[in-house]
Design a protein around this motif. Structure first.
Motif, PDB file in Angstrom:
ATOM      1  N   GLN A 171     -10.874  -0.035   1.316  1.00  0.00           N
ATOM      2  CA  GLN A 171      -9.759   0.069   1.114  1.00  0.00           C
ATOM      3  C   GLN A 171      -9.180  -0.717  -0.319  1.00  0.00           C
ATOM      4  OE1 GLN A 171      -7.563   2.779   3.546  1.00  0.00           O
ATOM      5  NE2 GLN A 171      -5.865   2.284   3.192  1.00  0.00           N
ATOM      6  N   LEU A 188       1.305  -0.929  -0.083  1.00  0.00           N
ATOM      7  CA  LEU A 188      -0.020  -0.050  -0.073  1.00  0.00           C
ATOM      8  C   LEU A 188       0.872   1.531  -0.116  1.00  0.00           C
ATOM      9  CD1 LEU A 188      -2.810   1.247   0.252  1.00  0.00           C
ATOM     10  CD2 LEU A 188      -2.291   1.368   2.457  1.00  0.00           C
ATOM     11  N   THR A 217      -4.839   0.683  10.971  1.00  0.00           N
ATOM     12  CA  THR A 217      -6.064   1.154   9.938  1.00  0.00           C
ATOM     13  C   THR A 217      -6.388   0.624   8.617  1.00  0.00           C
ATOM     14  OG1 THR A 217      -6.272   2.583  11.828  1.00  0.00           O
ATOM     15  CG2 THR A 217      -8.436   3.267  10.024  1.00  0.00           C
ATOM     16  N   SER A 218      -5.022   1.311   8.190  1.00  0.00           N
ATOM     17  CA  SER A 218      -5.319   1.172   6.106  1.00  0.00           C
ATOM     18  C   SER A 218      -5.221  -0.334   5.754  1.00  0.00           C
ATOM     19  CB  SER A 218      -4.046   1.641   5.922  1.00  0.00           C
ATOM     20  OG  SER A 218      -3.926   3.135   5.427  1.00  0.00           O
ATOM     21  N   LYS A 237      -8.959  -2.411   7.107  1.00  0.00           N
ATOM     22  CA  LYS A 237     -10.246  -0.789   5.652  1.00  0.00           C
ATOM     23  C   LYS A 237      -9.630  -2.465   4.475  1.00  0.00           C
ATOM     24  CE  LYS A 237     -11.230   3.769   7.434  1.00  0.00           C
ATOM     25  NZ  LYS A 237     -10.843   4.355   6.631  1.00  0.00           N
ATOM     26  N   ILE A 238      -8.602  -2.465   4.382  1.00  0.00           N
ATOM     27  CA  ILE A 238      -8.644  -3.452   3.676  1.00  0.00           C
ATOM     28  C   ILE A 238      -9.457  -5.241   3.497  1.00  0.00           C
ATOM     29  CG2 ILE A 238      -6.578  -4.718   2.505  1.00  0.00           C
ATOM     30  CD1 ILE A 238      -4.637  -2.161   2.621  1.00  0.00           C
ATOM     31  N   TYR A 291       0.856   5.133  -0.287  1.00  0.00           N
ATOM     32  CA  TYR A 291       0.082   6.763   0.241  1.00  0.00           C
ATOM     33  C   TYR A 291       0.510   8.234  -0.141  1.00  0.00           C
ATOM     34  CZ  TYR A 291      -3.807   9.181   2.438  1.00  0.00           C
ATOM     35  OH  TYR A 291      -4.897  10.176   2.565  1.00  0.00           O
ATOM     36  N   ALA A 298      -5.925  -2.762  -2.340  1.00  0.00           N
ATOM     37  CA  ALA A 298      -4.124  -2.425  -2.368  1.00  0.00           C
ATOM     38  C   ALA A 298      -3.450  -3.379  -3.239  1.00  0.00           C
ATOM     39  CB  ALA A 298      -3.785  -2.826  -0.712  1.00  0.00           C
ATOM     40  N   GLY A 353      -0.164   2.070  10.233  1.00  0.00           N
ATOM     41  CA  GLY A 353      -0.768   1.194   8.733  1.00  0.00           C
ATOM     42  C   GLY A 353      -1.370   0.587   8.986  1.00  0.00           C
ATOM     43  N   GLU A 357     -15.330   1.938  12.759  1.00  0.00           N
ATOM     44  CA  GLU A 357     -14.139   2.192  12.745  1.00  0.00           C
ATOM     45  C   GLU A 357     -13.800   3.712  14.093  1.00  0.00           C
ATOM     46  OE1 GLU A 357     -13.444   4.701   9.377  1.00  0.00           O
ATOM     47  OE2 GLU A 357     -15.423   4.533   8.448  1.00  0.00           O
TER      48      GLU A 357
END
Length: 497
Positions: A66, A24, A56-57, A60-61, A26, A68, A54, A90
């Motif tokens: 999200q 990922l 939270t990212s 989400k993935i 950003y 990636a 990373g 969240e």
């Protein structure tokens, strides 16, 4: 060593997740780099470590929110009675009004018109139950355990950050998805609610729900059996007692302009005489008598829903019912001709709710500078002296590399540091810090509270809201405790220890 259970009794019915070579990027920065992670059936994980790595990212993935580069394979249990879903809760809850709009302004939660704009908690839960095919009789034990039953008639916009967190958790525990991911599950919750949440999480885990909790807390559900962190873009499994925090010491000296004592306009900062606040038939504050004098350092505590946010809104000039009460701010009775901006020039404020409504399209530098004018964005050119002060704080908080980035692009922990800098930029007479360390890791929390100790050593007045006794500034001298809208305790902490 980790002596927790290695498998859930429902492990054979659980979810498995296989992540391979996940990448990922950003804003040209590689956040996740060839990350691999295998979650076996029956495993419940803590994902911890420092802010901005990373976590939270990644959540989400996994939840499909999200995109990636890489391979993710999720295998749900075919024979489970639980819905084959991944639910990501969240850290913050974004609600909308009846027209589907989410752009509320900060003071709107205290006005009388909001009742027509947003759903009640009960209506929100009814809609959610219908959408997910849930039985309403199964929700009451959850509401009671989280002390949320009394909020059924409250409008969504009236809820504090802790109450919004509870609403998210109620929905998640009611749904019982096969994989439940919660970002900062304990944010804004009082001690009793945190304890009961762990019991509820253990209960759903025993029924087959697998957990991934993103946090650095130490009081965790017994069902947690694996711990990991993200370091240099890759996931590393760690022992439960060795979750990493940022060990780099902060050795920058506090800016000179913050070493000076504030210029006080009065020795009485806040004085409340028999203050009452009601919304219809619901009384939120009852006969509050409280005085804060210049230079005092107060801790404000109380369970979620005890009236803390409403009390602070009176002090900060945001609550319209302040005019109907005997309330004195900085030596003047409220309603004697002063504007809301006259009040705010004396105050530095940070709260989860203020963070919600802040202009995320401002840069880091602009966000900090806006603190001079109490705006949610910078709309004028700063003189050189003020620009220099912003630069000093940018450097002090270690934000130099990010100063021209948009606030919304930063990790939550860094966003909070930016707003902390904004809060103290004008060296205010009164510093109101409402759960200021939400979203910060242990090291950042310790650093921030050390900063507050240093600031308040020079005579600044402080009102600090915090649930965690171990995460408070040492300068705090007095405590006021609210219970169901009433003052339960007023005490001198130093004498009571």
């Amino acid at each position: 060593m980790n002596d927790r259970k290695s498998k859930s009794p429902f492990g054979d019915l659980g979810v498995s997740v296989a992540i391979q070579n996940l990448n990922l990027k950003y804003q040209q920065k590689l956040v996740l780099r060839d990350l691999n992670w295998t979650i076996n059936r029956g495993e419940n994980w803590i994902l911890g470590g420092i802010s901005g790595t990373g976590k939270t990212s990644l959540a989400k993935i996994i939840a499909g929110q999200q995109s990636a580069l890489g391979d993710i394979k999720v295998s749900f249990a075919i024979n489970s009675i639980l819905p084959p879903e991944i639910l990501f809760v969240e850290s913050w809850y974004q609600f909308k009004n009846l027209e589907g709009v989410a752009n509320f302004y900060y003071q709107q939660r205290y006005t009388s018109q909001q009742a027509k704009d947003t759903l009640t908690v009960h209506a929100e839960l009814v809609n959610y139950g219908k959408e997910k095919g849930l039985h309403f009789d199964q929700i009451e034990p959850i509401l009671e355990a989280l002390n949320f039953s009394s909020f059924a008639s409250s409008q969504l916009i009236e809820l504090s950050s802790g109450e919004h967190k509870k609403l998210q958790l109620v929905k998640a525990l009611w749904l019982k998805p096969q994989l439940l991911i919660i970002d900062q599950p304990y944010t804004g919750l009082d001690a009793s609610s945190r304890k009961n949440l762990n019991i509820l999480l253990d209960e759903v885990s025993a029924q087959g729900v697998q957990l991934i909790l993103i946090c650095n807390d130490t009081e965790l559900p017994n069902s947690i059996n694996h711990f990991a962190e993200i370091k240099d873009g890759q996931l590393i499994e760690v022992d439960s007692l060795e979750l990493a925090t940022d060990t780099q010491k902060h050795e920058r000296e506090i800016p000179d302009f913050l070493k000076e004592s504030p210029v006080y306009s009065s020795q009485s900062i806040v004085k409340m005489v028999d203050v009452n606040i009601s919304y219809g038939e619901k009384q939120v504050l009852k006969n509050i008598n409280w005085e804060v004098k210049a230079g005092e350092k107060w801790l404000l505590q109380g369970h979620n829903g005890s009236g803390k946010s409403t009390l602070l809104s009176l002090i900060n000039g945001d609550h319209p019912q302040s005019y109907a009460n005997e309330l004195y701010l900085f030596g003047n009775r409220r309603g004697s001709g002063e504007s809301i901006w006259d009040i705010k020039q004396h105050i530095g404020l940070i709260s989860p709710e203020f963070h919600w409504y802040f202009d995320a399209t401002s840069t880091v530098w602009q966000s900090i500078a806006s603190g001079f004018y109490d705006t949610v964005g910078l709309f004028q050119q700063l003189p050189y002296s003020k620009s220099a002060q912003v630069d000093e704080l940018v450097e002090y908080f270690g934000l130099t590399a990010s100063k021209n980035e948009l606030l919304s692009t930063l990790p939550l922990g860094k966003q909070r540091l930016v707003l902390l800098a904004r809060t103290i930029i004008k060296n205010p007479e009164l510093l109101i810090l409402d759960e200021p360390c939400q979203g910060l890791d242990q090291q950042q929390t310790q650093h921030f509270n050390q900063l507050i100790d240093e600031l308040c050593g020079n005579g600044m007045t402080l009102i600090y809201v915090g649930h965690f006794e171990s995460q408070l500034p040492t300068c705090i001298e007095k405590r006021i405790l609210l219970e169901k809208g009433e003052v339960k305790v007023v005490e001198n902490i130093l004498e009571s220890v």
